[in-house]
Design an enzyme around this catalytic site. Structure first.
Site, short mmCIF file in Angstrom:
data_model
loop_
_atom_site.label_atom_id
_atom_site.label_comp_id
_atom_site.label_asym_id
_atom_site.label_seq_id
_atom_site.Cartn_x
_atom_site.Cartn_y
_atom_site.Cartn_z
N HIS A 332 27.44 94.52 -33.72
CA HIS A 332 27.79 94.56 -32.58
C HIS A 332 28.39 93.15 -32.41
CE1 HIS A 332 28.63 94.69 -28.15
NE2 HIS A 332 28.94 96.07 -28.35
N ASP A 391 27.17 103.84 -30.76
CA ASP A 391 28.15 104.72 -31.67
C ASP A 391 27.54 105.21 -32.81
OD1 ASP A 391 30.52 103.96 -30.15
OD2 ASP A 391 30.69 102.00 -31.02
#
Length: 462
Positions: A332, A391
């Site tokens: 991320h 995700d």
């Protein structure tokens, strides 16, 4: 433009595109030479500070003495830890997304009466203008639901008696109507697409005023309108975790950027939708699902660590799947040790996997979550830790819910419209200026050459 004409000019466009691409290329080394923060991020992925917000906070580091070290990720909505928000949702039929919308917009958790009144307000707004579905959504349906959603938002401008007024009361009214109607615009857009492009039955359910946002999504999407309590609860948690993520994420920054020009709410939200549509932002979980589908075909034993690890290595080497050299769902821009949204969501995903009979798939996800950071660390130089992001799990959750892939990103938008609205209110309510960041020009100055003296050069000579 007709199809015939398009085919005739394609070679011309291809040649011009090569010229434009060459003229548009910036040498990456120049970013280091001039100390320009490419992508508005430093080498550790931290964003360049461009504004101040009171809405949410994203933490991935902590100070210990004079040092700043990585820590487990934290996400706060108006000062409340999002993990506490989810953890303290009552076990009964209470749904928290509407409570989070209230918190983000008004800065406080609602009382019971405030919450009841707010849910009624959203329910009253959850209806499209007369004939909007027929005249807008059903006319020339798009194969991409995010484009359908953006077109619908822009068209709602024409149905608003006061679309350009940017006073807080008018903008709040517009935002609440969009928040309430995003589920209808998304699901109806998909149903029409399925009917025209996949020859499916066209079933459009009216929203049920007694249901929450999560429940209404499932109610409007499924032909029989049925869903289990766990299905609705998981989707509600997913909406909570996606509702907001700081002012610097791409789509929220877009909201601030466009709002700073003084434009209308519909244009600002449509711009944010265009940002979220990108596969580097809202479409990331689709890549995760596709990657796992390929993995399940190529890995014979899903429990064999060696075989799974080899597949992950082949991913990094660009030998399998899309050959992009990436393990999707890992890493991320901000978080390193952990993504709090992924940590929170994982438990609900595990419960649903047991209800739906997906235990083997969930075990594979857990194995990849453990092995992938090791494979990445062994093979590549990384500046911070790598862990599963939200995700990594959200696409799997949607798959178990039987949601169509076409709606994965619109569901993200159904959640994030809450955060976008809060940030738009913040932008218009503060003494802000139009945003105009600086770019360094590296093109040298040249003397003008009359047309008769110009020489055509090839791409190799340019």
């Amino acid at each position: 433009m007709s199809e015939t004409n398009y085919s005739q000019i394609t070679p011309i466009i291809e040649d011009l595109a090569k010229k434009s691409q060459k003229a548009s290329y910036i040498n990456p080394e120049l970013y280091s030479t001039y100390n320009v923060k490419r992508g508005l991020r430093d080498i550790n992925g931290r964003g360049v500070l461009v504004g101040i917000t009171d809405i949410s906070e994203v933490n991935a580091t902590k100070r210990v003495g004079d040092a700043i070290i990585p820590c487990d990720g934290e996400l706060y909505y108006r000062g409340y830890n999002v993990q506490d928000i989810v953890r303290n949702q009552s076990a009964d039929n209470h749904f928290g997304f509407e409570e989070v919308i209230y918190l983000l917009l008004f800065g406080q958790l609602p009382t019971e009466k405030q919450f009841t009144d707010f849910k009624k307000l959203l329910s009253d707004y959850r209806s499209l203008p007369p004939n909007f579905t027929r005249d807008v959504i059903m006319k020339k349906p798009s194969q991409d639901m995010m484009n359908t959603l953006a077109r619908s938002v822009l068209t709602l401008y024409a149905y608003d008696a006061n679309p350009d007024q940017t006073s807080p009361v008018n903008v709040l009214r517009q935002c609440l109507q969009l928040i309430a109607n995003f589920p209808l615009l998304s699901v109806y857009g998909y149903q029409v697409y399925k009917h025209y492009y996949e020859n499916g039955s066209l079933i459009l359910h009216n929203p049920n005023p007694a249901l929450s946002t999560a429940e209404n999504i499932l109610h409007c999407l499924r032909a029989d309108s049925s869903f289990s309590p766990l299905e609705a609860k998981l989707l509600d948690v997913c909406l909570i975790l996606h509702a907001e993520h700081g002012g610097g994420n791409n789509s929220t920054f877009t909201t601030h950027l466009v709002s700073s020009s003084g434009t209308d709410t519909y244009s600002a939200i449509a711009a944010a939708l265009g940002s979220l549509k990108g596969p580097r932002h809202g479409g990331a979980n689709i890549k995760v699902i596709q990657m796992f589908a390929d993995m399940k075909k190529q890995v014979r034993d899903w429990t064999d660590e060696g075989e799974v690890k080899q597949y992950l290595s082949d991913l990094l080497d660009g030998k399998v799947f899309d050959k992009a050299g990436l393990i999707y769902g890992l890493g991320h821009a901000v978080y390193s040790i952990s993504d709090p949204r992924a940590i929170t969501f994982k438990g609900f995903v595990e419960k649903l996997s047991r209800e739906k009979g997906y235990e083997k798939e969930y075990a594979l996800y857990q194995l990849v979550a453990r092995l992938a950071p090791e494979v990445i660390a062994d093979r590549r130089k990384i500046y911070k830790g790598v862990s599963p992001n939200v995700d990594f799990y959200s696409g799997f959750a949607y798959q178990m819910l039987g949601l169509p892939v076409e709606l994965y990103t619109p569901i993200f938008a159904i959640a994030r419209i809450a955060g976008w609205s809060a940030h738009r209110m913040e932008e218009i309510s503060s003494d802000s200026k139009i945003m105009r960041p600086a770019y360094m020009t590296v093109q040298p100055h040249r003397d003008f050459v009359p047309m008769e003296d110009r020489e055509e050069t090839s791409l190799q000579e340019d």
